[in-house]
Design a protein around this motif. Structure first.
Motif, mmCIF file in Angstrom:
data_model
loop_
_atom_site.group_PDB
_atom_site.id
_atom_site.type_symbol
_atom_site.label_atom_id
_atom_site.label_comp_id
_atom_site.label_asym_id
_atom_site.label_seq_id
_atom_site.Cartn_x
_atom_site.Cartn_y
_atom_site.Cartn_z
ATOM 1 N N ILE A 298 0.857 -1.196 0.000
ATOM 2 C CA ILE A 298 0.000 0.000 0.000
ATOM 3 C C ILE A 298 0.892 1.245 0.000
ATOM 4 C CG2 ILE A 298 -1.754 1.302 1.277
ATOM 5 C CD1 ILE A 298 -2.667 -1.379 2.515
ATOM 6 N N GLY A 299 1.902 1.221 0.867
ATOM 7 C CA GLY A 299 2.823 2.350 0.926
ATOM 8 C C GLY A 299 3.577 2.539 -0.383
ATOM 9 N N LEU A 300 3.985 1.435 -0.993
ATOM 10 C CA LEU A 300 4.727 1.538 -2.258
ATOM 11 C C LEU A 300 3.848 2.167 -3.342
ATOM 12 C CD1 LEU A 300 6.549 -1.929 -2.385
ATOM 13 C CD2 LEU A 300 7.496 0.271 -1.667
ATOM 14 N N ALA A 301 2.563 1.759 -3.391
ATOM 15 C CA ALA A 301 1.667 2.334 -4.407
ATOM 16 C C ALA A 301 1.553 3.838 -4.211
ATOM 17 C CB ALA A 301 0.295 1.670 -4.326
ATOM 18 N N ASN A 302 1.450 4.271 -2.945
ATOM 19 C CA ASN A 302 1.377 5.713 -2.680
ATOM 20 C C ASN A 302 2.644 6.419 -3.162
ATOM 21 O OD1 ASN A 302 -1.110 5.398 -1.443
ATOM 22 N ND2 ASN A 302 -0.228 5.189 0.614
ATOM 23 N N ILE A 303 3.782 5.811 -2.865
ATOM 24 C CA ILE A 303 5.059 6.424 -3.273
ATOM 25 C C ILE A 303 5.123 6.544 -4.794
ATOM 26 C CG2 ILE A 303 7.559 6.012 -3.381
ATOM 27 C CD1 ILE A 303 7.250 4.627 -0.589
ATOM 28 N N VAL A 304 4.699 5.499 -5.479
ATOM 29 C CA VAL A 304 4.743 5.530 -6.948
ATOM 30 C C VAL A 304 3.807 6.611 -7.478
ATOM 31 C CG1 VAL A 304 4.245 4.226 -9.049
ATOM 32 C CG2 VAL A 304 5.480 3.137 -7.168
ATOM 33 N N HIS A 305 2.621 6.710 -6.880
ATOM 34 C CA HIS A 305 1.695 7.752 -7.348
ATOM 35 C C HIS A 305 2.232 9.152 -7.082
ATOM 36 C CE1 HIS A 305 -1.939 4.811 -7.355
ATOM 37 N NE2 HIS A 305 -1.454 4.945 -8.562
ATOM 38 N N PHE A 306 2.902 9.344 -5.948
ATOM 39 C CA PHE A 306 3.447 10.675 -5.633
ATOM 40 C C PHE A 306 4.636 11.016 -6.520
ATOM 41 C CE2 PHE A 306 2.222 10.480 -0.849
ATOM 42 C CZ PHE A 306 0.979 10.977 -1.136
ATOM 43 N N LEU A 307 5.530 10.065 -6.684
ATOM 44 C CA LEU A 307 6.877 10.407 -7.156
ATOM 45 C C LEU A 307 7.287 9.752 -8.471
ATOM 46 C CD1 LEU A 307 8.690 10.142 -3.698
ATOM 47 C CD2 LEU A 307 8.070 12.242 -4.894
ATOM 48 N N ASN A 308 6.600 8.718 -8.885
ATOM 49 C CA ASN A 308 6.932 8.035 -10.130
ATOM 50 C C ASN A 308 8.428 7.675 -10.236
ATOM 51 O OD1 ASN A 308 6.935 8.893 -13.664
ATOM 52 N ND2 ASN A 308 6.557 6.920 -12.739
ATOM 53 N N PRO A 309 8.961 7.001 -9.213
ATOM 54 C CA PRO A 309 10.375 6.601 -9.297
ATOM 55 C C PRO A 309 10.555 5.430 -10.259
ATOM 56 C CG PRO A 309 9.370 5.659 -7.339
ATOM 57 C CD PRO A 309 8.311 6.512 -7.988
ATOM 58 N N GLU A 310 11.774 5.316 -10.751
ATOM 59 C CA GLU A 310 12.093 4.182 -11.627
ATOM 60 C C GLU A 310 12.355 2.927 -10.790
ATOM 61 O OE1 GLU A 310 15.232 5.149 -14.326
ATOM 62 O OE2 GLU A 310 15.496 3.066 -14.992
ATOM 63 N N VAL A 311 13.026 3.135 -9.645
ATOM 64 C CA VAL A 311 13.367 2.024 -8.756
ATOM 65 C C VAL A 311 13.063 2.426 -7.309
ATOM 66 C CG1 VAL A 311 15.286 0.648 -7.817
ATOM 67 C CG2 VAL A 311 15.183 1.103 -10.277
ATOM 68 N N ILE A 312 12.507 1.489 -6.542
ATOM 69 C CA ILE A 312 12.412 1.642 -5.085
ATOM 70 C C ILE A 312 13.252 0.525 -4.481
ATOM 71 C CG2 ILE A 312 10.916 1.653 -3.050
ATOM 72 C CD1 ILE A 312 8.580 2.445 -4.882
ATOM 73 N N ALA A 313 14.239 0.900 -3.684
ATOM 74 C CA ALA A 313 15.093 -0.106 -3.038
ATOM 75 C C ALA A 313 14.703 -0.219 -1.575
ATOM 76 C CB ALA A 313 16.559 0.296 -3.157
ATOM 77 N N VAL A 314 14.568 -1.445 -1.111
ATOM 78 C CA VAL A 314 14.180 -1.694 0.273
ATOM 79 C C VAL A 314 15.384 -2.280 1.011
ATOM 80 C CG1 VAL A 314 12.584 -2.890 1.798
ATOM 81 C CG2 VAL A 314 11.798 -2.089 -0.453
ATOM 82 N N GLY A 315 15.846 -1.551 2.029
ATOM 83 C CA GLY A 315 16.982 -2.022 2.817
ATOM 84 C C GLY A 315 16.630 -2.068 4.292
ATOM 85 N N GLY A 316 17.637 -2.186 5.143
ATOM 86 C CA GLY A 316 17.406 -2.273 6.579
ATOM 87 C C GLY A 316 17.301 -3.718 7.023
ATOM 88 N N GLY A 317 17.264 -3.909 8.342
ATOM 89 C CA GLY A 317 17.315 -5.254 8.910
ATOM 90 C C GLY A 317 16.267 -6.205 8.365
ATOM 91 N N ILE A 318 15.071 -5.687 8.098
ATOM 92 C CA ILE A 318 13.965 -6.557 7.693
ATOM 93 C C ILE A 318 14.106 -7.020 6.248
ATOM 94 C CG2 ILE A 318 11.445 -6.568 7.322
ATOM 95 C CD1 ILE A 318 11.282 -4.620 9.686
ATOM 96 N N SER A 319 14.881 -6.279 5.465
ATOM 97 C CA SER A 319 14.955 -6.601 4.035
ATOM 98 C C SER A 319 15.630 -7.947 3.801
ATOM 99 C CB SER A 319 15.691 -5.499 3.271
ATOM 100 O OG SER A 319 17.022 -5.419 3.715
ATOM 101 N N GLY A 320 16.256 -8.527 4.852
ATOM 102 C CA GLY A 320 16.809 -9.871 4.736
ATOM 103 C C GLY A 320 15.753 -10.911 4.389
#
Ligand SMILES: [Zn+2]
Length: 312
Positions: free
Chosen positions: A241-263
């Motif tokens: 849900i959050g990613l869809a919002n980000i795409v609608h706001f910003l239209n990025p080419e790539v979203i990278a997910v990092g941090g401890g949970i991204s394992g």
């Protein structure tokens, strides 16, 4: 010609990760030292300076240092106002303190912006011009690169992706709101979701654990435990849900997910991509790539160093 090098220093609540980084982003030396935040910023800077002075003979071309930490930071004045990870470090002229100890010009920035810049220059965002980096852990942070520059906003506080609300009846967030992306997908939310799952599925693998961390949930899911898989998938759908919002706001080419949970990788990211695509307005937007960040815990100090080089 000798290549300029920069000292990058990422100050976390527990550790300071640091390294000597070339103008091309290559790391020629890296290390980790204790923050001991309770001793104050001056002592932390002393320890960073000691680390650097032991090594600077081998890296004579160090021209600047880039420092980052979590918290409210005014980079243009070099001041850390407050940081949840560094109790007692209030209104600290951090750039000046480090500059005096190191004998180098110092720039200061926020850790998530630096992580985004590191990934943009050297990791998952390479070759793009519009890029978002999310950091999933105890908190959820975001850094936005738009048209090749970090987007900072009017007061330098843009990019608080973790505090946009995805469910107004959702879990209470540290910021006081309910249903922020951070509250819905951070490490604690996953642990709480797993507790509920264990109550319903007393035969699942983690039911026999006295204590467990998100990493154990990931491992259990990788072993095929259905309850753990379902917990990560639900977390992924909320992230989507959050990613869809980000795409609608910003239209990025790539979203990278990092941090401890991204394992947890695709156990979270694949359900996230599916939910995101269900919510996006048009198929044209589906070409956004949602990927795992590449630089791990080096992203921030590499980004801090490369940003410092731009500022001198
Ligand atoms: Zn919040």
């Amino acid at each position: 010609m000798m290549m300029d090098r920069i000292l990058g220093v990422d100050i976390g609540g527990t550790n300071i990760k640091l390294g000597i980084v070339g103008a091309d982003g290559t790391i020629s030396e890296s290390g980790m030292i204790d923050t001991n935040a309770g001793e104050g910023p001056g002592r932390a800077a002393d320890r960073v300076a000691a680390w650097y002075k032991e090594r600077k003979g081998s890296h004579p071309a160090v021209v600047a240092a880039g420092i980052d930490s979590a918290g409210l930071i005014d980079g243009s004045r070099g001041i850390l106002y407050t940081s949840p990870n560094l109790p007692g470090w209030e209104n600290v002229p951090l750039a000046e303190i480090f500059s005096n100890r190191l004998g180098l010009p110092v720039t200061l920035d926020n850790d998530v912006n630096c992580a985004a810049w590191g990934e943009y220059r050297m990791g998952a965002g390479r070759g793009t011009s519009s890029f978002v980096a999310l950091t999933l852990g105890t908190g959820v942070g975001g850094g936005v690169v738009m048209d090749g520059r970090i987007y900072r906003g009017w007061q330098g506080l843009a990019g608080e992706v973790g505090h946009h609300v995805i469910d107004r009846n959702g879990r209470t967030c540290v910021c006081g709101n309910r249903g922020c992306l951070e509250a819905m997908v951070n490490a604690q939310s996953i642990l709480d979701r797993m507790e509920e799952a264990i109550e319903k599925n007393p035969a699942c693998e983690l039911a026999s654990f006295e204590e467990y961390a998100v990493e154990d949930i990931s491992n259990s899911a990788k072993d095929g435990d259905e309850a753990a898989v379902a917990v990560l998938a639900e977390t992924g759908r909320l992230l989507g849900i959050g990613l869809a919002n980000i795409v609608h706001f910003l239209n990025p080419e790539v979203i990278a997910v990092g941090g401890g949970i991204s394992g947890a990788g695709d156990l979270i990211l694949e359900p996230a991509r599916e939910t995101m695509k269900e919510m996006l307005m048009g198929d044209i937007l589906h070409s956004v790539k949602v990927v795992t960040a590449e630089l791990g815990n080096r992203a921030s100090f590499v980004g801090a160093a490369l940003l410092a080089l731009e500022n001198i």
